[in-house]
Each structure stands twice: as C-alpha cells, then as structure tokens.
Enzyme design. Structure first.
Site, short mmCIF file in Angstrom:
data_model
loop_
_atom_site.label_atom_id
_atom_site.label_comp_id
_atom_site.label_asym_id
_atom_site.label_seq_id
_atom_site.Cartn_x
_atom_site.Cartn_y
_atom_site.Cartn_z
CD GLU A 163 7.44 -11.76 -9.62
OE1 GLU A 163 6.77 -11.20 -10.28
OE2 GLU A 163 8.26 -10.81 -8.61
CD GLU B 64 9.26 -3.08 -10.67
OE1 GLU B 64 9.44 -3.37 -11.72
OE2 GLU B 64 8.81 -3.60 -9.88
CG ASP C 239 12.71 -7.42 -9.76
OD1 ASP C 239 13.04 -7.29 -10.92
OD2 ASP C 239 11.56 -7.47 -9.15
#
Ligand code: GCW
Length: 717
Positions: A307, A409, A381
């Site tokens: 990332e 998240e 993820d």
C-alpha cells in the site's frame, strides 16, 4: 447571613452528604471489583482474610496491591498482611521468596516466566490458597486470574489452576500517529500524548498497562505500521522510553514500527538497500541507540512494499533480505523483527488474495531466527469473514504470528455490537491440513505444529482516549477476548464472553445468560447484513463506513468492490478455482479438493471461492438469490432481537452503560437495514429476480444509497 452565602452553604452541605456519584463510564473495564454476592462473599472472607506476600520487586508489589484492592472491593475489607501462612491466608509467592514451597506438590519448575499455579491446600495444618509462580510476572498474572474467579462467582474452595501462556508474544499493535490521530481508530484520539511526553506521564499509561497485564498482554507496538521516520529520532525514542518505564513493572515491552526509508529520511543516506553495508550500519547504530534508552526494547514491526510503503523490493531485494538485515541490528540485544505479510502490489494483476503467499512462500527457511512473519487472519483484509490465510501451514520453517484486528474497521466501527470472540475462535480452529487432519491454526501459531519457540499473536488495538477506552462498552469485550485468545488460542469464545460479562456488569446468571447469547450471534449477524455467503470488501471507499458494492472507478482494480463480488447477469462471487484465479491451489491438497466444488465448499465461504448462478440451488432448496436475501434479513432481524434482549436486561445494568448500549443498538439497527437495503437494491440490478415472498423492498432507490457521502467519518487513514 446574606441569602447567597446561605444558599452556597446549603449547596455545599448537600454535595458533601450526597453519596459519591461515580458514573459508570466504563473506565474501570472488567476490573471493577464490586461487593461480591454470596457464596463468593463468605468464601473470600474466610479464604482471603490474610495475605503472605514476601516479594520485593515492583512487579511483586503490584501483584500484592492488586490482590488487596480486589479483595477489599469484593469483601469490603482488606486482608491483613502477615509474615507466615495461617488458615485463611493467601500465600502469594515465588519459590525464590519462599523456599518452603519446594516441599509442596506444585511443580513450579516448568512454569516459565509467565505461568502460575493457584491451589487450595493444607500445609502444616493450615488451610491456605497459594498463588505461586517461578517469576514475579507470573504472580501478577496469577492474581488477576484469582480475582477473575472471584468476580465471576467461581467456587473458591478447591482451586486447582495451572496456567502457562501458549504464545510468547501477546501484542497490541497501535495504528497511532504522532499527531494523535489513529488510523482506523474509533475511540477518540491516541492515548499517547506524544507532545507532552517524555515529561508528562499521565495516569492513563499505568491504567493501560494494568488492564493489559490483567489479560496477559505483554507487549505493545506504539506507532502505526504506516510509520513515520520521526518515531526513530532521539526525541521520540525518549518518549517511547518514558512509556516503557511505566509499562515495565507490568511485564509489557515496547516495540516500534519502523519505516523502511528511515536511513534516507533521517540518516542522510542515499539508499535504503538492505544489502548496502552503510544501511545495515545505520540500523545497527539506531538499534544500539534505542537499547541505550530502552534496555528491554522488544524490536521492530515492519510494513514493507505494501500500500505505498517503501521496502526492500524497491531495491530488487526480498522481504527476507530486508527482515534479516533489521534482525541483525537488534539480535545482539535480544530483539526481534515482526515482518508483515500483508502485501499486494499495484503492478500485479493476479488475484489480491494470492499475492502474499506468492511473495512469502518461496522465502520459507530464509528468515533469520529472530524474525517472525506476521500474517493477517485472512488473505485479504480483516473482512467480517474470510477463509484463513493460505500462508498458515504453508511456511513450516518460519514462525508465523497471527494478526487480528480488534478495532472494527469492517465490523461496524465504534457502534455495532459485534463480539469478535467467535471470529478469533473460528480462525484459530480452522484446519490447515498442513500435516494431516488437526493441523489447526492455533497449533501453527503456538508453535506446536512445527516446533517453533518464537510464537505470537498481535491485535490491532481498539484503544483510544475515550473514557471507556474502546469507543463502546461492548468493544471492551474484543480487547478482553484478544488477550485471552493470545494466552490460549484454544479457549472458547463463549467462555470468554461469560467471564467478560460477569466481570464487566454482574455475575448474576439472569444477566450473563442472555447477554452472552446476544454476543455470540452478533458477529454472524454483521456478516449477514454486510457480506453474507463469502462476499467481501463491499464497503465504501476510504473510511470504509457503510455499503458501496457499486464502486468501480478507483485507480487500482483491487480497491474496487466490483473486483471482489463480480456480480453480473449470470451470478455473483469470485471464482478462485482452476477456472478462475486458482487461489485454492495455495491450500493443502486435501482442503483444495474440497474447495474446488461449490457442493463441498462451506456455505459461509461460497462466494469467496465460486462464481455462482442466481438460480443455483443450495442444500436448503433455496436459490442463491433467495438465500442471499434471507441472509441479509436474518442479519437485520438479529439486531432487532438484540435490542429486545437488551431491553429486558435493564434491571441489571447501571443507567449510563445501559443507555449507551441501547442507543448504539438503535444505530446498529438503522445501519444494518441500510447495509441490507443498499446491497439488495444493487445486486437486484444484476439478478433481475423478484424479492422472495415476505422480504420488504429497499427503503430507497439505488441512486439514493449511491449518493450518500461521509467525508468526516472517523478512522480515515
Ligand atoms: O486494511 C488496510 C487498512 C489500512 C491499514 C492496512 C494495513 C495500516 O484499511 O488502514 O493500514 O490495512 O493493515 O496495513
């Protein structure tokens, strides 16, 4: 007397006489020690009326003080401190401090630094409760265990506990930035007040360490894996050292995330190539500098070539080259490197779920012995549900560390009640078949499958500056459960929920039963209303708050939800069999064979591995489309049931914590409906099938959902 003065005096008198109103704001977590009920009260009063605690170290003193505090809270009376065991005493000691223990059948020799025994027994005619350990750290853990027994209403007459942690590193990863924002943090700002450190060491730091010690956590990575080089400069090392000083007596070591290009950014070098001798020398000097300030510094955590973060691949070197160079720098000091396997590259067109395996599997056996590779529970993820990461079981020569996300998240962020215990349990119980049946992830992670001694579990922390630490009372359960699973990866999520609920609220079974039931189904409910049947990554861009399965215009293909669900006129799901990306080939052959066909794939992972026609018949007889809608409905319905259940628990809960949960459940109900409606409205444009009988149509047309914007949602990177 003037009227104002009179009123003032009356008001002051009133305040002085009123009972101290201590609001239940959640600050005390599961360590509340309220007055116990019978039979615990009598048992404690007779079995903990005095205390022999000869230990001298700061940690031994903390253990003693915690025990006194707990017993005082639970019984109303602190135990007398005496110098020799007498009937009714607790004997809290190591062998070194009480050589007499050697006469008792306790086998303390194989407890390691953290293990302990708790035993009720009679010695020299005196009936005592012994909390014994090889080291003072074990005493502290033993005390917390004893108080847990008392708080959860266990019988204290015949205690026979022996506990040794199954993993060595039980770590929180803080994604906390130096400006006090927290990446994916939903409970206020970072608890690290970097600006006022190292001078100001607020009381929260010790409270944090105490809470972590109470569940066996023994390390903390202070800064975000998306790291800044500044955290490795002298002023920030001094700040980290101040925190390490506070945490040390609680057995908590400090670690730092390292930015790969720090030698260039703060060291003036022209390269960060791991094979460049100057780079290696820079890191060695940096490690020496850190260890001068923090003699028991744990080591580095690294996110590299992921990332947008720099890493050794920028210099055509491997992850092992990078990890080993850093490992050599900390090795003389006993430090370790945790190297993350969360990698995927913008120039790699292959299925994102396959990329980490492709990068790391060939490196098995190439890592230094003080490197542990940190692997997320799933291949993509931290989604509400993912099949386990194929690297587990595939790197027998390399210690692998589990990375869970405690902060939610993707599971409702701060407000949804989605207890993560079942997610931890499901992953750790998964069978990799690496060495035949029973090669569970728990056994990979605790080192027993391949005989590794460097072992660990990390959790991305959900702790912030909010009074309740975690953004909601029920999010505390995830922090608690993480610690308990890190200590024992084979513990049951239900048992942990029972412990947590009893300590956090009340041990009354009329409360614990229903609340645990709510908690146990709550994660499945979120899976149902967000990503049923193996769907994943269909949330909104950036902040990841709410549904957006329609997003298709982001720069990298694997950032777009459409990449993951692949809905079209024929069906939905990601074909990861041989006719598709063949990700299933990364699993052990026994498992890969099962995953090759939708018929033998667990329904919960169906669309993760297969693209399935809308009219495909599931074993229930329903078509995929009908079943999908029913899953969304089941998720929404469960939240409704949680609200009803919670409402009935009002008599057992203080008003503050009751109403926070009540309000958050209302938010969850609204958002579950939103997830369900938006997803159905969107997927129906492909399925073109009517809704099954009884299913209500989405509240709004699709374009309404598509138009929602939340630029200030918290936890943005
Ligand atoms: O899921 C992604 C998160 C990023 C995070 C990254 C990682 C720290 O959205 O916020 O960055 O995972 O785990 O590195």
């Amino acid at each position: 007397m003037p009227m104002q003065v009179f009123c003032y005096i009356v008001a002051m008198l009133f305040l002085a006489l009123a009972p101290a109103a201590s609001a239940e704001d959640g600050y005390d977590l599961w360590l509340r020690y309220p007055k116990a009920q019978e039979p615990v009260l009598s048992a404690l009063s007779s079995r903990a009326n005095s205390l022999v605690a000869p230990g001298k170290s700061t940690t031994a003193a903390l253990a003693r003080e915690e025990l006194i505090k707990g017993i005082k809270g639970l019984t109303g009376r602190a135990p007398n401190q005496v110098s020799a065991p007498q009937t009714g005493a607790i004997w809290l000691t190591t062998l070194a401090d009480s050589p007499d223990l050697a006469r008792l059948p306790l086998s303390l020799s194989d407890l390691g630094p953290d293990g302990y025994v708790i035993r009720s027994l009679t010695t020299d005619g005196k009936s005592v409760t012994i909390i014994a350990a090889a080291k003072d750290q074990g005493l502290l853990y033993g005390v917390f265990h004893f108080l847990r027994l008392a708080q959860t209403g266990a019988t204290l007459d015949q205690i026979a506990v022996r506990s040794v942690p199954r993993t060595k590193l039980r770590l929180l990863n803080h994604w906390d930035n130096l400006d006090r924002t927290v990446e994916r943090g939903y409970s206020g700002e970072s608890i690290w007040d970097w600006w006022r450190l190292p001078d100001w060491r607020g009381p929260r730091y010790a409270d944090y360490a105490r809470a972590n010690a109470s569940i066996g956590i023994n390390g903390t990575v202070l800064n975000n894996v998306n790291a800044k080089s500044d955290s490795l400069t002298a002023p920030y090392i001094a700040k980290a050292a101040a925190l390490a000083d506070v945490f040390r007596p609680y057995g908590i070591k400090v670690y730092l995330s390292a930015r790969w290009t720090a030698p260039m950014e703060i060291g003036g070098l022209k390269t960060a190539d791991p094979l460049d001798p100057q780079v290696a020398a820079w890191w060695k000097a940096k490690a020496d500098e850190i260890y001068r300030a923090i003699p028991d510094f744990g080591g580095f955590l690294v996110k590299a070539n992921s990332e947008g973060q720099p890493g050794p691949q920028d210099y055509k070197r491997t992850h092992a080259d990078g990890a080993n160079m850093l490992a050599a720098a900390v090795k003389p000091h006993g430090g370790i490197v945790m190297w993350r396997a969360f990698v995927y590259a913008h120039d790699n067109p292959d299925d994102r779920a396959k990329q980490a395996y492709a990068d790391f599997k060939p490196l098995d056996g190439k890592f230094a012995d003080n490197v542990i590779v940190q692997v997320k529970n799933g291949a993509i993820d931290f989604q509400p549900r993912e099949p386990f990461h194929p690297l587990f079981g595939a790197m027998p020569k390399t210690p692998l560390m589990m990375e869970f996300q405690i902060t939610k998240e993707y599971l409702g962020q701060s407000t949804h009640l989605t207890y993560l215990g079942p997610l931890f349990e499901e992953t750790l119980k998964s069978d990799t078949f690496a060495k035949g049946k029973g090669s569970t992830i728990a056994k990979v992670v605790d080192g027993s499958l391949e005989g590794h001694t460097l072992t660990g579990i990390a959790g991305v922390a959900n702790i912030g500056g909010d009074r309740d630490w975690s953004g909601s009372i029920f999010n505390q359960a995830d922090w608690y459960a993480f610690g308990r699973f890190a200590w024992n990866p084979e513990i049951s999520a239900e048992a942990v929920a029972q412990e947590w609920a009893a300590q956090t609220f009340t041990a009354d079974p009329r409360f614990v039963g229903p609340v645990v039931k709510m908690m146990m189904g709550s994660r499945e409910a979120a899976v149902n209303y967000m990503t049923p049947l193996g769907l994943a990554h269909v949330m909104a861009t950036g902040h990841h708050y709410g549904p957006a399965p329609w997003v298709s215009d982001l720069a990298r293909p694997e950032w777009n939800p459409v990449y993951y669900h692949r809905a079209d006129a024929n069906g939905i799901g990601f074909d990861r069999t041989r006719s598709g990306s063949n990700a299933i080939s990364q699993y052990a052959p026994q498992l890969a064979r099962r995953l090759a066909s939708p018929k033998t794939t667990a329904e919960r992972d169906l669309l993760w591995f297969h693209h399935i026609g809308w009219d495909y018949r599931l074993p229930s007889g329903e078509t995929l489309w009908t079943n999908l809608v029913h899953h969304y409905d089941a998720g929404v319905a469960y939240v409704g049931e949680m609200r009803t259940a919670w409402d009935k628990l009002r008599p057992y809960v203080d008003p503050e914590r009751f109403s926070q949960t009540e309000t958050f459940l209302a938010i969850q109900a609204r958002e579950a409906r939103w997830w369900r409606d938006a997803s159905i409205a969107y997927f129906q444009t492909f399925s073109k099938r009517p809704l099954p009988a009884g299913a209500s149509p989405p509240e709004h047309p699709l374009d309404w959902y598509e138009a929602q914007r939340f630029p200030y949602a918290p936890g943005n990177p």
